[in-house]
Write a protein that holds these residues in place. Structure first.
Motif, mmCIF file in Angstrom:
data_model
loop_
_atom_site.group_PDB
_atom_site.id
_atom_site.type_symbol
_atom_site.label_atom_id
_atom_site.label_comp_id
_atom_site.label_asym_id
_atom_site.label_seq_id
_atom_site.Cartn_x
_atom_site.Cartn_y
_atom_site.Cartn_z
ATOM 1 N N ALA A 1 42.732 43.441 13.509
ATOM 2 C CA ALA A 1 43.328 44.614 14.142
ATOM 3 C C ALA A 1 42.496 45.108 15.322
ATOM 4 O O ALA A 1 42.996 45.257 16.432
ATOM 5 N N VAL B 1 46.922 49.672 3.220
ATOM 6 C CA VAL B 1 46.062 49.575 2.037
ATOM 7 C C VAL B 1 45.589 50.965 1.635
ATOM 8 O O VAL B 1 45.032 51.703 2.446
ATOM 9 N N ILE C 1 38.281 46.087 3.931
ATOM 10 C CA ILE C 1 39.638 45.616 3.624
ATOM 11 C C ILE C 1 39.981 44.341 4.391
ATOM 12 O O ILE C 1 40.949 43.672 4.065
ATOM 13 N N HIS C 2 39.209 43.995 5.389
ATOM 14 C CA HIS C 2 39.523 42.797 6.175
ATOM 15 C C HIS C 2 38.792 41.566 5.673
ATOM 16 O O HIS C 2 39.285 40.454 5.818
ATOM 17 N N LEU D 1 43.305 53.381 3.658
ATOM 18 C CA LEU D 1 42.168 52.683 4.273
ATOM 19 C C LEU D 1 42.560 52.030 5.595
ATOM 20 O O LEU D 1 41.715 51.772 6.443
ATOM 21 N N SER D 2 43.836 51.732 5.741
ATOM 22 C CA SER D 2 44.305 51.129 6.997
ATOM 23 C C SER D 2 44.972 52.216 7.828
ATOM 24 O O SER D 2 46.145 52.124 8.157
ATOM 25 N N TYR E 1 44.896 48.534 10.950
ATOM 26 C CA TYR E 1 46.242 48.068 10.632
ATOM 27 C C TYR E 1 46.652 47.145 11.776
ATOM 28 O O TYR E 1 46.791 47.578 12.924
#
Lengths: 265, 795
Positions: A180, B698, A241-242, B707-708, B714
């Motif tokens: 992103a 997320v 999260i990535h 979180l995104s 995102y």
């Protein structure tokens, strides 16, 4: 954004004075990180000290064994510089991969290095090349400059004026972009000098770091195969999260190999 | 006559003149005299008791005019935000429908839930005051995932909604499915997650409200896909404002994708507040605010089973889904994972028995509602994935298994076992066309070339059908719709022959101003330039249900076609009088009324002039003027479909998936403007690719934090993610819409995710990979490969 005072000093000492005399003042170079932070009200400095009137901080000079890039030089200028492309093509390539065209036209090398974002590209180039950070008061070796997450050796009121890069025999940068943000999920800069190889990693952890086992292996054999089996420890690497830490660790090896490839091509 | 540009032509879009020259008129461009600024204070917690709000510091802040909270809403006895659909479980028990207050009362249920509205002279002052508002929260554990939400002991969002289940919905013949499964030669099983998405229209939501005491009228300017529906829902059900005292304007809107087809609490709060402060108020969301308040999409967890006979014929399909509703029911919320999902599980196949159970579940997340495709991408993904799983397990070619089960062209109209009856289609024709266009026969060569570079190449198919053109009102009413779903159009012919069309759909990127003008130009023979399309203003447009569900051309275009026919019919009466002939002898062609078999002729402009200057006119039997209106309620959905073929390359070292080829052959019925259709297909496909490879909302379980929450985390699809797409149409005509159109707005988004993921699985099949959840990010693919113990050779 909250109201703030705005200063545009014409001399470095004036800028330094403003920064030391006004509490909660902030230096602004290209503003590519600071301005969005202020707009989101995550930072509310009472004063901004803008360096854009300091013409002496812009430009790239050839010193023979080194090249010096003024702190206020935008990424796009470094990327397009014939001098950098000729002498340290890996550094020009790195500059061309930062952000997007708007960021490259506004963002500066001094701003990026002073901010020391853990996923920024320049810290990898500066540490990987063993550059010297030239400030308003002293010279600081890259190895002593980056102190982890957004932390540097800069004192209050100390202003980066230039970065001096030794010209390597070969150098390359390989970046795996975060999907992103397109910051470095992992970026690796490798530089080969007569006296050895330096490998610097950005994006993978809380700050830019070197990988001594890879440096030793590449010093003996500057080829991707020399480091293919070297895995770095997951401990201390970033998980988000990535990408979890083990994936980042894996990517360090992959990107290091590709950086060597880039340096050799 | 002039410049007729009709059906099948691709003129440049009329609206682009103003958009490309910076002369659009968006809500945030509008300034009203004395306008103030509003800011919403939103919950930073996923789940908390709202113990109290201290307004004093905020009220004392410079420039502050008012601070409003849920207590003020309650004191004014305002309504709850309504849900437009009421679904029921198998026993007919209605869904649980807890109130959705426009400002939170008692509890907050998601990060972004609104707790207060601060109005000040400037946005800066409003923001500063908002930071001074003291809200006393008693933080509760949040539950964000559907599996977690239905577990015993999970945090409960509402006292009267046990296990957070809003409705336990089902469709189909459960017994017949069970019988078929007992006879099956093979049963394919698949567990999957349909990832949660955030719409991200380029223009954030915004609103301006104004109250005029002289006329006791309210005006709301809002970024909406359906201003008349907002007027009805908000005026009649929330604020108790009579319809004639409320004007809702949705001017130029910068993209919707569903995000702007709901009635939002912000609209109600700002309209109510405008009268309280007697000043116009403007609110413009930031991108970050949109992330925690724009309705999200998808978010399913599904178990599916497909029963097959020994030849690979589908005998029965069983699907159990948990669908996330978020913290409250949004306007269409419960309709999306039920009525727009279950009826599509037949796909383009002759599966005789289908059963679908959907548990609709509340969680501490932003309410979930329609997002481009809405239910149909989810259905297509389950079905097209499990078809591939079955083919692989039974050793049948993926194209062959599809052919064996496809509904043949001759079998239309085709009644599925899940309510819907497809009127027309040719899935085999689309498949055949796509196989050629995608050069599938040379795929092996390309795969070998990839392998020589250390890359894995895969090919994926999605042969799909969807239901759109929402919707036949009577049918929708049986399914739980609480409103009608027709459309209206008025064709106003001016005395000089130019035409203004007032239509109830809303153009926010679809090119309606061009497409609809082409229909009028074709039918009336007037110049394309002489037709303007008016939309988005309840004071100018008679009525309308707006734009969503690929309905604008299908339903709105049909109303327009009918109204145009009425203009021609009246024109013939006027012409008959002027030409002294019988009405039955008047023919209308190429913009001229003439007496059949003669050279006696009156132009459209002459007839328009006569209608408004009725000196020589049959006033005894015919009203002057030339303006006609039509409402159109479709008799069925339309069923566009097609075949999408994706080709990907996977880098096993990093896990990166690159989409290298994309082919789509779609049946969208009659095409009015091929360029616009192509653009819709491109955009839809990219959005589906976004879901398949990049996008993921997320939440953190426990805290309920998103979180995104920004474009930094995102990942939206970008131009450099896409290869050049090959798109083509292979149309059969819809049998029940006036022009044979089927709609094209969502097909790309519906067909593409399955094609892309099927390609990724194909690329990795030799390693034993049988499924990849979306988005197929590098991290996820690398991890799958680690588990597959892939020996990655050193270079």
């Amino acid at each position: 954004m909250k109201p703030f005072a705005y200063h545009q000093p014409g001399q470095i000492p004036d800028a330094a004075k403003l920064l030391t005399s006004i509490e909660d003042s902030k230096l602004v170079a290209g503003g590519m990180t600071l301005i969005p932070t202020i707009k989101q009200r995550l930072a509310s400095p009472v004063a901004l000290v803008d360096l854009s009137k300091l013409g002496s901080l812009k430009g790239i000079t050839d010193d023979g064994a080194t090249i010096t890039i003024g702190a206020m030089t935008p990424h796009a200028v470094v990327a397009a510089s014939r001098l950098v492309q000729t002498k340290i093509p890996g550094l020009a390539a790195l500059a061309s991969m930062i952000g997007d065209p708007a960021v490259r036209n506004r963002g500066t090398i001094g701003g990026s290095v002073a901010n020391n974002d853990p996923a920024a590209d320049y810290p990898a180039g500066v540490l990987g090349l063993g550059a010297t950070i030239v400030s308003s008061t002293r010279d600081i070796a890259a190895d002593k400059f980056f102190l982890g997450l957004f932390e540097t050796a800069l004192e209050v009121g100390e202003i980066i004026t230039a970065i001096r890069f030794p010209v390597p025999l070969k150098a390359g940068y390989s970046k795996f972009k975060a999907p992103a943000s397109r910051y470095a999920l992992v970026g690796v800069f490798v530089a080969k000098f007569a006296d050895g190889v330096r490998v610097a990693v950005t994006g993978a952890g809380p700050g830019v770091f070197r990988v001594p086992p890879m440096e030793v292996a590449l010093s003996e054999n500057f080829d991707p195969s020399a480091i293919a089996a070297i895995k770095i420890d997951n401990d201390g690497l970033t998980s988000d999260i990535h990408a979890e830490a083990d994936y980042r660790a894996h990517l360090v090896t992959v990107m290091a190999k590709r950086a060597v490839d880039a340096a050799l091509s | 006559m002039g410049n007729v540009i009709g059906i099948g032509a691709s003129p440049k879009r009329k609206e682009d003149q103003r958009f490309l020259t910076g002369r659009g008129n968006y809500v945030s461009d509008i300034k009203r005299p004395g306008m103030t600024a509003g800011v919403f204070v939103r919950s930073p917690h996923g789940h908390a008791v709202l113990r109290g709000i201290d307004k004093s510091a905020a009220l004392a802040s410079p420039g502050v005019i008012a601070v409003l909270t849920g207590e003020d809403v309650a004191a004014d006895k305002l309504g709850s935000l309504p849900c437009g659909w009421g679904i029921s479980d198998a026993k007919g028990v209605p869904m649980k429908e807890p109130p959705f207050p426009m400002l939170a009362q008692g509890k907050v249920r998601f990060v972004g839930d609104m707790v207060a509205f601060v109005i000040a002279e400037t946005p800066g002052q409003a923001n500063a005051a908002a930071e001074l508002l003291t809200v006393d929260y008693e933080v509760l554990p949040s539950v964000v995932g559907v599996l977690e939400a239905v577990r015993p002991g999970a945090p409960q969002l509402f006292d009267d909604v046990p296990n957070n289940i809003c409705c336990d919905w089902e469709l189909g013949d459960k017994a017949a499915v069970e019988t078929a499964f007992r006879k099956a030669a093979h049963v394919a099983k698949l567990s999957l997650v349909n990832n949660r998405l955030i719409g991200n229209p380029i223009e954030p939501r915004a609103a301006i409200a104004e109250y005029e005491p002289g006329t006791d009228r309210f005006t709301l300017w809002t970024t909406s896909q359906f201003p008349h529906v907002v007027r009805f829902l908000m005026g009649a059900l929330v604020l108790n404002i009579p319809q004639h005292k409320l004007r809702v304007v949705a001017p130029d809107v910068g993209g919707g994708f569903g995000v702007k087809q709901f009635h939002y609490g912000e609209e109600a709060v700002i309209t109510w507040a405008a009268k309280r402060v007697m000043r116009p108020i403007k609110w413009v969301a930031s991108r970050s605010e949109g992330y925690v308040s724009d309705r999200h999409g998808r978010d399913h967890v599904t178990e599916a089973e497909l029963a097959l006979d020994e030849h690979g014929k589908f005998l029965a399909f069983r699907v159990n889904t948990l669908a996330n509703m978020g913290g409250y029911l949004s306007t269409f919320g419960p309709n999306i994972p039920t009525n727009l999902y279950g009826p599509l599980l037949g796909g383009v196949y002759t599966t005789p028995a289908i059963y679908c159970n959907v548990k609709v579940v509340f969680t501490n997340t932003v309410p979930v509602d329609a997002y481009r495709g809405a239910g149909r991408p989810e259905a297509t993904f389950v079905l097209e994935r499990i078809v591939d799983v079955a083919a692989s397990e039974m050793g049948i070619d993926r194209v062959e298994i599809r052919r064996r089960n496809m509904i043949p062209k001759e079998a239309y109209p085709y009644q599925t076992p899940v309510l819907v009856q497809y009127d027309s289609g040719d899935p085999m024709g689309c498949l055949d066309g796509a196989l050629v266009a995608a050069d599938v026969k040379n795929f092996g060569v390309r795969k070998a070339a990839s392998a020589s570079k250390g890359k894995f190449r895969g090919l994926g198919y999605s042969t799909y059908v969807e239901a759109c053109g929402l919707a036949p009102s009577r049918f929708a009413g049986r399914l739980g719709a609480r409103g009608g779903l027709y459309e209206s159009a008025t064709v106003r012919v001016h005395p000089t022959g130019q035409v203004t069309v007032m239509i109830g759909t809303h153009n926010h990127g679809q090119g309606h101003e061009t497409t609809f003008a082409q229909i009028v130009s074709e039918k009336l023979g007037v110049s394309f330039e002489n037709v303007d399309i008016v939309f988005g203003d309840t004071d100018r447009v008679q009525f309308g249900m707006g734009t969503y569900g690929s309905r604008s051309l299908v339903v709105g275009g049909a109303a327009l076609s009918k109204a145009t026919d009425k203009v021609i019919a009246k024109g013939k009466k006027i012409a008959a009088h002027l030409l002294e002939a019988a009405e039955v002898d008047i023919q209308f062609e190429a913009g001229n009324f003439s007496v059949a078999g003669t050279d006696r002729i009156k132009s459209f402009e002459e007839i328009a002039g006569a209608a408004y200057v009725p000196h020589n006119y049959p006033l005894e039997v015919l009203e002057p003027g030339l303006e006609e209106q039509a409402y159109y309620d479709p008799v069925n959905f339309t069923y566009p479909g097609g075949c999408h073929i994706a080709e990907v390359e996977v880098d096993p070292e990093t896990g990166t998936v690159t989409l290298v080829n994309y082919t789509a052959v779609d049946d969208v019925g009659t095409v009015i403007n091929p360029m616009i259709v192509e653009g819709q297909l491109h955009g839809g496909i990219v959005q589906g690719v976004g879901q398949a490879l990049f996008e993921n909302a997320v939440y953190d379980e426990g805290s309920g934090q998103l979180l995104s929450g920004s474009l930094m985390d995102y990942c939206m699809p970008r131009a450099d993610h896409m290869p050049m797409m090959k798109v083509a149409t292979h149309s059969t005509l819809c049998t029940h819409t006036p022009m044979g159109v089927k709609g094209c707005g969502e097909v790309g988004t519906i067909g593409s995710p399955a094609a892309v993921i099927n390609a990724v699985v194909d690329a990795l099949a030799h390693l034993g990979v049988t499924h990849v959840d979306m988005p197929a990010t590098p991290n996820r693919i690398w991890r799958l490969l680690q588990n597959a113990s892939l020996p990655v050779a050193a270079e």
